[in-house]
Design an enzyme around this catalytic site. Structure first.
Site: not given
Ligand SMILES: Cc1ncc(C[n+]2csc(CCOP(=O)(O)OP(=O)(O)O)c2C)c(N)n1
Ligand SMILES: [Mg+2]
Lengths: 374, 358
Positions: B61, B130
């Site tokens: 972001e 959230h």
């Molecule tokens: C800073 C931030 N941006 C966006 C989100 C929304 N979000 C939650 S989980 C996620 C994906 C994360 O993927 P990864 O790090 O690969 O973990 P996984 O869910 O695959 O375990 C996103 C974009 C967030 N929680 N925090």
């Protein structure tokens, strides 16, 4: 600083049968817990988000069980498996998902914010990348206090793109802090593949930029994950050398219940990974070694089923947090006096509509219509 | 006029502005090739406009908001979607210390025509990290404009205005509103920035709100009507600039004001409103300006606690009754458990207490 090839891998052969069975049982427990949690979610006993570890059990168990009693663990919101593998009470973890006072965070945190301070599990964190600098801070504390332990920090492939990741790893490298950074690379952050989010998709290579060793392991092989994690934790403890470990794994389910997990992955890909199911693979190895008792360990499956059912029963019978406790846990003790002069009748200076009385919403659904996101 | 959803209205605005002006482009997580955003507003736009006009980003972001600022200084018009308001926190430096500052700090030589779309919601057990509404932080910042449409009509008209605006605009969308339907003209129209709306007229009490709280305020007004109380609802639509003219005109008519927000009231949007109302309407007020907002706690997970923390209809209703009671319009203790402050029949600033109702 390169991928460890399978031939180089020194398999842990010195584990006792009991230890091997413990790992197997933990993976089964996580699988069963997650399946039942998913079911409870559809029955509306669990709300908010629910990120499941199904498919990732070997990475979760291999990393979390590699720690020594002095070590600490941090992870993302996909945290049920880590909590269970760290030894948190299955009942209290389920109760937290149900939002009960008996939960590990007393119903305040829910699925994403599990923890078990006594067992050195310092949390499930909801902002992608947010826990990485915090874990480095814990490593700094261990270092300053001359404590013997190290910190294990787990996060997803998506977190590698955050600024927090880069800043935290640089600090850890610069200050020689005892921290092992585990990338649980399940191929996707929500619907975005690693290839679409990382200029260098071989994520462990980032370690080189911070003068750390970086390794990649088969995240479906619980012993390989465990061996690598143990070795890197020793390096962190004994030589103050932080490192990166990338575990290649897969989540069978969508990102969370609202995502069917299909639009961005082919059925073939999902099938291929299911063909390398971490629990099946390990059970086969145990079978070959003659470690699994009675018809393929059916007894363990039944035991785990019972444990999860008891956890559900416990959660169902547990009390909800009392609304009058809304202002508990906001500040430490001193706040009561410090805030006393801000406004009469309001616990923390808030303009209270009806002092001491907290009302329930009768008219309005507070649910975002999208039951929302991630 | 067509009945469309809030989501469709926003998408129309994006599509029309992207068609009209080649400098407009979108950036965000999960907005393009795969649309997994909670808003789903950008669905189909990647297929129509391609990867340069609809850019999927990693979870970076701070990086891509900064990239938006830079692209804007060279004349592009980025429209950035942050998955929900919560995730902009890691990028606040680019918003507050860069986007908002650039025009003035460089003596008017540069500008940042950029829109940041932020879905906002509280509830659904999304928990502390959230489930929050800190739009007041943006509205506190010179250099930013802050909009919060409640209806599909305003969503479309204001988004078009925001995209055409030459300054950085924080555009707050109601996550609970995406499926709401309303009439939206098919013509190319805009809603001007800086104008509040009055979706319901009344004579006894003014309820001022923005975003989802407007819908709550309207429900409460309905409930009050059943008790013989006529409440007017002001939908701010724009937090910065703030349309004090509409607010003050309404309060001068009703003599009572209740300001509502979903977020924490201390140092919040309602604090600003209360201050300005007492200054603009001091002699017209029959009761102190009342405020109602979320409990000042990180949002808890458990349903019992979350429900107690939200600025829900019930709390707004009680606050409304409190203003009416304090002005002497309702008998002492009515609507509360005997806890009403004095004020029954109190005559303030030479204004006679109004007829008792309810
Ligand atoms: C800073 C931030 N941006 C966006 C989100 C929304 N979000 C939650 S989980 C996620 C994906 C994360 O993927 P990864 O790090 O690969 O973990 P996984 O869910 O695959 O375990 C996103 C974009 C967030 N929680 N925090
Ligand atoms: Mg991932």
């Amino acid at each position: 600083m390169s991928t460890v090839s399978p031939t180089e891998r020194r398999l842990e052969t010195n584990l006792s049968d009991d230890e091997l069975l413990r790992l197997h049982r933990l993976m089964l427990l996580i699988r069963r817990f997650e399946e039942r949690a998913e079911e409870q979610y559809t029955r509306d006993r669990i709300g908010g988000y629910l990120h499941l570890n199904i498919g990732e059990e070997a990475t979760v168990v291999g990393t979390s069980t590699a720690i020594q009693p002095d070590d600490y663990v941090f992870c993302s919101y996909r945290d049920h498996g880590v909590a269970l593998a760290m030894g948190a009470s299955t009942q209290q973890v389920m109760a937290e998902l149900f939002g009960k006072e008996t939960g590990v965070a007393h119903g305040r945190g829910g699925s994403m914010h599990l923890l078990d301070v006594k067992r050195h599990f310092l949390g499930g964190w909801g902002i992608v990348g947010g826990q990485i600098p915090i874990a480095v801070g814990a490593a700094l504390a261990l270092d300053n206090l001359e404590k013997p332990g190290a910190v294990l920090c787990l996060f997803g492939d998506g977190a590698v793109a955050t600024g927090a990741f880069h800043e935290a790893l640089n600090l850890a490298g610069l200050w020689h802090l005892p921290c092992v950074f585990v990338i649980t690379n399940n191929g996707y952050g929500m619907g975005t593949s690693v290839e679409r989010s990382s200029a260098e998709p071989e994520l462990y290579k980032r370690a080189a930029a911070y003068k750390m060793p970086g390794e990649r392991v088969d995240g479906q092989d619980v012993l390989a994950v465990r061996e690598a994690t143990q070795r890197l934790l020793r390096l962190a403890r004994d030589e103050r050398q932080p490192s990166v470990l990338e575990c290649l794994t897969y989540r069978y389910r969508g990102h969370s219940p609202i995502d069917p997990g299909k639009g961005y992955r082919t059925p073939e890909e999902i099938e291929e990974w299911r063909g390398r199911d971490p629990i099946t693979l390990f059970a086969q190895r145990l079978q070959e070694r003659g470690v699994l008792p009675d018809n393929g360990g059916q007894g363990i499956v039944e035991e785990v089923d019972r444990e999860v059912q008891e956890a559900i029963d416990f959660a169902l019978q547990s009390p909800d947090p009392d609304p009058s406790a809304l202002y508990h846990h906001i500040y430490g003790e001193a706040a009561v006096e410090q805030f006393a002069r801000m406004a009469p009748g309001a616990p923390f200076g808030e303009r209270s509509i009806s002092p001491g009385v907290v009302t329930q919403d009768t008219a309005a659904p507070d649910t975002p219509d999208e039951a929302t996101l991630n | 006029m067509a009945q469309i959803t809030y989501r469709q209205a926003l998408q129309q605005a994006l599509r029309e502005e992207m068609t009209r002006d080649a400098r407009v482009f979108l950036m965000g997580e999960e907005i393009g090739e795969v649309t997994l955003t909670p808003s789903k507003v950008t669905e189909g736009l990647f297929q129509q406009f391609g990867p340069k006009r609809v850019r999927d980003t990693p979870i970076s972001e701070e990086g891509f908001i900064g990239v938006g600022v830079g692209a804007a200084t060279l004349g592009l018009r980025p429209v950035i979607e942050i998955m929900t308001i919560n995730f902009i926190l890691v990028a606040m430096d680019q918003v507050i210390n860069h986007a908002a500052k650039i025009r003035c700090m460089f003596g008017g030589e540069l500008s940042v025509p950029m829109v940041i779309r932020l879905p906002v919601a509280q509830g659904s057990q999304l928990t502390a990290q959230h489930s929050q509404s800190f739009e007041g932080w943006f509205a506190n910042t010179p250099g930013l404009k802050v909009l919060a449409p409640t209806t599909p009509h305003d969503a479309k008209g204001l988004l078009k205005s925001a995209i055409r605006d030459d300054d950085p605009v924080i555009f707050l969308e109601g996550l609970q509103s995406y499926s709401e339907r309303g009439e939206v003209p098919e013509t190319d129209f805009t809603v001007p920035i800086g104008l509040a709306a009055v979706p319901r007229e009344g004579s006894d009490l003014t309820i001022v709100a923005h975003g989802f709280a407007v819908r709550r305020a309207l429900r409460v007004a309905e409930r009050l009507e059943g008790e013989g109380i006529s409440a007017e609802v002001v939908d701010l639509r724009s937090l910065r600039p703030l349309d004090m003219e509409t607010v003050a005109t309404s309060v001068r008519k009703t003599h009572r004001a209740l300001c509502v927000e979903q977020g924490w009231p201390t140092y919040g949007v309602t604090a600003e409103l209360a201050s300005r109302i007492q200054r603009a309407c001091f002699t017209d007020l029959d009761a102190p300006v009342e405020r109602c907002g979320g409990a000042e706690v990180p949002m808890p997970y458990a349903r019992t606690l979350e429900s107690a923390a939200l600025a829900n209809d019930d709390k707004i209703y009680r606050a409304a009754r409190q203003v009416l009671t304090e002005s002497g319009m309702l008998g002492r203790g009515v609507g509360r458990d005997g806890g009403a402050p004095s004020g029954n029949g109190v005559v303030r600033s030479g204004t006679p207490a109004r007829a008792v109702a309810g």
